[in-house]
Write a protein that holds these residues in place. Structure first.
Motif, PDB file in Angstrom:
ATOM      1  N   SER A   1       0.828  -1.205   0.000  1.00  0.00           N
ATOM      2  CA  SER A   1       0.000   0.000   0.000  1.00  0.00           C
ATOM      3  C   SER A   1       0.862   1.255   0.000  1.00  0.00           C
ATOM      4  O   SER A   1       0.494   2.253  -0.618  1.00  0.00           O
ATOM      5  CB  SER A   1      -0.975  -0.007   1.180  1.00  0.00           C
TER       6      SER A   1
ATOM      7  N   LEU B   1      -7.785   0.960   0.556  1.00  0.00           N
ATOM      8  CA  LEU B   1      -7.635  -0.432   0.115  1.00  0.00           C
ATOM      9  C   LEU B   1      -6.977  -1.284   1.201  1.00  0.00           C
ATOM     10  O   LEU B   1      -7.384  -2.419   1.445  1.00  0.00           O
ATOM     11  CB  LEU B   1      -6.793  -0.490  -1.165  1.00  0.00           C
ATOM     12  N   LEU B   2      -5.961  -0.725   1.864  1.00  0.00           N
ATOM     13  CA  LEU B   2      -5.269  -1.476   2.916  1.00  0.00           C
ATOM     14  C   LEU B   2      -6.246  -1.851   4.023  1.00  0.00           C
ATOM     15  O   LEU B   2      -6.318  -3.012   4.449  1.00  0.00           O
ATOM     16  CB  LEU B   2      -4.127  -0.635   3.490  1.00  0.00           C
TER      17      LEU B   2
ATOM     18  N   LEU C   1       1.952   1.799  -3.420  1.00  0.00           N
ATOM     19  CA  LEU C   1       0.866   2.239  -4.305  1.00  0.00           C
ATOM     20  C   LEU C   1       0.529   3.716  -4.133  1.00  0.00           C
ATOM     21  O   LEU C   1      -0.239   4.270  -4.924  1.00  0.00           O
ATOM     22  CB  LEU C   1      -0.391   1.402  -4.049  1.00  0.00           C
ATOM     23  N   VAL C   2       1.084   4.358  -3.106  1.00  0.00           N
ATOM     24  CA  VAL C   2       0.731   5.763  -2.838  1.00  0.00           C
ATOM     25  C   VAL C   2       0.952   6.671  -4.053  1.00  0.00           C
ATOM     26  O   VAL C   2       0.073   7.467  -4.382  1.00  0.00           O
ATOM     27  CB  VAL C   2       1.485   6.290  -1.592  1.00  0.00           C
TER      28      VAL C   2
ATOM     29  N   LEU D   1      -2.177   5.670  -6.315  1.00  0.00           N
ATOM     30  CA  LEU D   1      -3.547   5.838  -5.825  1.00  0.00           C
ATOM     31  C   LEU D   1      -3.704   6.990  -4.848  1.00  0.00           C
ATOM     32  O   LEU D   1      -4.817   7.308  -4.433  1.00  0.00           O
ATOM     33  CB  LEU D   1      -4.015   4.546  -5.134  1.00  0.00           C
TER      34      LEU D   1
ATOM     35  N   GLY E   1      -1.624  11.241  -5.634  1.00  0.00           N
ATOM     36  CA  GLY E   1      -1.406  10.150  -6.564  1.00  0.00           C
ATOM     37  C   GLY E   1      -1.830  10.507  -7.973  1.00  0.00           C
ATOM     38  O   GLY E   1      -2.390  11.580  -8.222  1.00  0.00           O
TER      39      GLY E   1
ATOM     40  N   SER F   1      -4.906   4.436  -1.327  1.00  0.00           N
ATOM     41  CA  SER F   1      -4.225   3.169  -1.072  1.00  0.00           C
ATOM     42  C   SER F   1      -4.464   2.710   0.368  1.00  0.00           C
ATOM     43  O   SER F   1      -4.506   1.517   0.635  1.00  0.00           O
ATOM     44  CB  SER F   1      -2.745   3.275  -1.407  1.00  0.00           C
TER      45      SER F   1
END
Lengths: 208, 513
Positions: free
Chosen positions: A144, A159-160, A147-148, A151, A202, A156
């Protein structure tokens, strides 16, 4: 805790950690020599502290490594606090023969749940399952953060939270979504609205 | 002195400071109740949130978390024999026995009252002693500061864990991490590996969030969830007899706790253990300890609160934290651009006295909250950990980011999270590492200055009487535990022999009768 395999697992981890620390200390020592130990007239130079500290780390960690490899559990010579506690626990005259004296041997920081560390916890998870869970949570955490840039922070971490709640903690998707959404909303309010922290948005531009 | 107190209360009693003091002690109580969450974690996670507040307001709130958790930690010790805080471990011995006998209310009440009395006594001592001590410390040169820092490290090494070699190893590791970055004296960049991030050193607030928040969460996942709590409540009232029995232990615990708390490096955990051990010896009811004696709750609970306050003496006057939580608090000072030390009392009187006055106010709030509401707080335990840890993780990461608005902070938290997990798993004490990390730059600065004063001879430390005395104290710290252990063992075995003898005599008497 009495399972020999678990004990050996800890010993292996101990050996690895002590080995790493020995290497780290040695590395610091060697590199620090290059910074110059002393300036003119033997004044302390930039290399002295890291060299001495690195050298000591090598010695202590190396000693612990050898001891672990030779199969010795680390000799826990007790600190003052534990000694006093032990003295308090062994009451003279043996008054408290009450055998369910609670938590008498709990070292600080450990919890009563510790006793069941090899058993099954209240959700019916075994130690092995919890170990897997730990790895999953840590990998999810790393992914995550990676992914920063794509997203954004809030995207992110939504999602986490969703992943941990639904996949790891096995809650229903609906409640996981609601909880995750609420968590991210609170973080948005506190950090972005109230504290005005410019969270990275993001590529897609969620939040921030 | 009186001017200072007036200044302090006028600072602490502004609506904003009052509000954040309340928020701090409330969060502190909750943090204390939750077993997976210690005061150090609480302060580390919430530190970034206070950055937008005035420094004094932020520090009032963070300090509130610290002493508030000393109250909260007791609740779970008494009700479910699971200490919420390390400093409440010893309370489980008698507190839980009292709860089993249906006297949980009395145990909780006496610990709230004891904590309050201890707080007021220790605050009085703190207010009286800190300023003269700061004035005294103004004369400290680099050799004395060097000696005091060595004392701090020696104390934390000998008390933090049950293995002094590992404590020392961790303190050294902390020192080593602190050397990363540009060395201020010569401008040499050390261990930076051509990274621009590492030039500024490893940021320690991020390290603490990693170790105490993320590492703790990972460890809790591995340990598994504890059973949810069903705490029943019968009697909330505390009798006059209980109060009378507890008065002396509370007073003894308060002064003892203050004495231990004032040592740089010794936290409130040690104080509570010592107070229990000593009370057991001194008290007329020493033989009842472990079976639900109210003295066994009153003494350690007073001591840990007194020690938590006394911890601020070295933190504020020398800039050397008393324990892990005050080390994080020291980080909060520094990130606000305030360097605690002897000059702090002269330079920032409103901040220091406002903070100290807020302790009085916070403790009054805590007493009012805890006497009637302890059972309500206990209900927090019903929230399963699975709901909580994703929140702790998110807050930690976002909080870390907000410190310097940089992803670098987030990565530091993540890396030290995994390091923290392994340290917990392998019983490597964290407090020495944190103290080493915080003290590292100060330590090196003092060392460089000392060698400059002595023209390259560090041995000058041994020619300054004060520095020499402090160093002697440090050496005693390291050696004393082994000596004490030997002494106690001998005493215990002789006592056990005597007790056996007495028991035999008794049975003989009985058989005769």
């Amino acid at each position: 805790m009495t399972e020999p395999s678990a004990k050996r697992g800890i010993a292996v981890e101990q050996a690895v950690v002590y080995g790493l620390l020995t290497a780290l200390g040695l590395f610091a020592f060697v590199v620090a020599l290059g910074y110059g130990l002393f300036l003119d007239e033997f004044r302390v130079g930039p290399g002295l502290v890291p060299a001495v500290v690195g050298g000591l780390i090598t010695l202590i960690a190396g000693w612990e490594l050898v001891a672990t490899l030779r199969g010795q559990r680390t000799p826990h010579d007790k600190g003052l606090a534990e000694i006093v506690a032990a003295a308090a626990e062994a009451p003279p005259g043996g008054v408290s023969s009450d055998d369910d004296l609670p938590g008498g041997t709990l070292p600080s920081g450990e919890q009563a749940g510790e006793g069941t560390s090899d058993g099954v916890d209240i959700f019916g998870r075994t130690a092995a399952m919890r170990g897997r869970q730990l790895v999953i949570v840590f990998v999810a955490l790393t992914v995550s953060v990676l992914l920063v840039p794509l997203l954004g922070f809030l995207g992110s971490f939504f999602l986490l939270s969703l992943f941990i709640s639904a996949a790891v903690e096995r809650r229903s998707w609906i409640s996981a979504t609601i909880v995750s959404f609420a968590a991210v909303a609170v973080i948005y309010l506190v950090f972005v609205v109230f504290l005005r922290v410019p969270l990275p948005a993001g590529l897609i531009g969620i939040g921030g | 002195m009186l001017d200072n107190l007036v200044l302090g209360f006028s600072t602490a009693l502004t609506p904003e400071n009052l509000l954040w003091c309340f928020v701090g002690v409330l969060i502190g109580t909750v943090v204390g109740v939750l077993p997976g969450l210690g005061s150090t974690t609480g302060v580390a996670v919430l530190l970034p949130l206070t950055l937008s507040l005035e420094p004094v307001t932020g520090l009032i709130m963070l300090a509130g978390i610290y002493y508030g958790s000393q109250y909260g930690g007791t609740i779970t010790s008494v009700l479910i024999s699971t200490p919420g805080e390390a400093s409440s471990v010893v309370t489980t011995l008698d507190g839980y026995q009292m709860a089993r006998q249906g006297r949980a209310g009395a145990a909780l009440a006496i610990s709230a009252i004891g904590s309050f009395v201890a707080a007021i006594i220790s605050l009085g001592l703190l207010v009286a002693l800190a300023p003269p001590f700061a004035r005294f410390a103004l004369d400290f040169g680099p050799p004395e500061m060097l000696a005091v820092m060595i004392l701090g490290l020696a104390t934390i090494v000998s008390f933090a864990g049950d293995n002094r070699a590992l404590g020392l190893l961790m303190a050294l590791t902390g020192l080593l991490i602190s050397t990363v970055g540009v060395e201020p004296g010569s401008g040499t960049s050390r261990f930076t590996f051509h990274s621009i991030y590492l030039l500024g050193g490893v940021p320690f607030v991020e390290v603490m969030i990693g170790l105490f928040a993320v590492g703790e969460v990972l460890y809790q996942i591995r340990e598994g969830a504890a059973a949810p709590i069903r705490a029943g409540f019968r009697e909330l009232l505390i009798s006059k007899a209980d109060l009378k029995r507890s008065a002396a232990p509370i007073l003894r615990g308060s002064f003892l706790g203050f004495l231990f708390g004032i040592l740089p490096g010794a936290g409130s955990t040690l104080a509570s253990f010592m107070a229990y051990g000593i009370e057991k010896r001194v008290s007329k009811r020493g033989h009842e300890f472990g079976t639900g004696a109210i003295e066994g709750v009153a003494a350690p609970e007073s001591a840990n609160n007194a020690a938590a306050n006394a911890n601020f003496v070295p933190t504020l006057t020398l800039g050397i934290p008393g324990g892990a939580t005050t080390a994080v608090l020291l980080g909060a000072f520094m990130i606000n651009g305030i360097q605690p030390g002897p000059l702090l009392f002269d330079e920032q009187p409103a901040l220091v006295w406002g903070l100290l006055a807020s302790f009085f106010i916070g403790n009054v709030i805590l007493l009012v909250l805890n006497l009637p509401l302890a059972p309500v707080f206990a209900q927090i335990l019903r929230v399963p950990y699975g709901y909580m840890y994703p929140m702790i993780l998110l807050t930690s990461l976002v909080g870390a980011y907000s410190i310097s608005n940089s992803m670098y902070s987030v990565w530091v938290v993540l890396i030290f999270g995994i390091i923290g997990y392994f340290m917990k798993r392998l019983d490597l004490p964290m407090a020495p590492l944190v103290l080493g990390l915080v003290l590292g730059p100060l330590f090196e600065k003092a060392l460089v200055q000392t060698s400059a004063i002595g023209d390259g001879n560090i041995g000058i430390v041994f020619t300054r009487p004060l520095a020499l005395a402090v160093m002697a104290l440090a050496i005693i710290q390291i050696v004393a535990p082994s000596l004490m252990a030997r002494l106690l063992r001998r005493r215990n075995s002789s006592r056990a022999r005597k007790a056996d003898q007495a028991a035999e005599d008794k049975t003989e008497e009985h058989s005769h009768g």
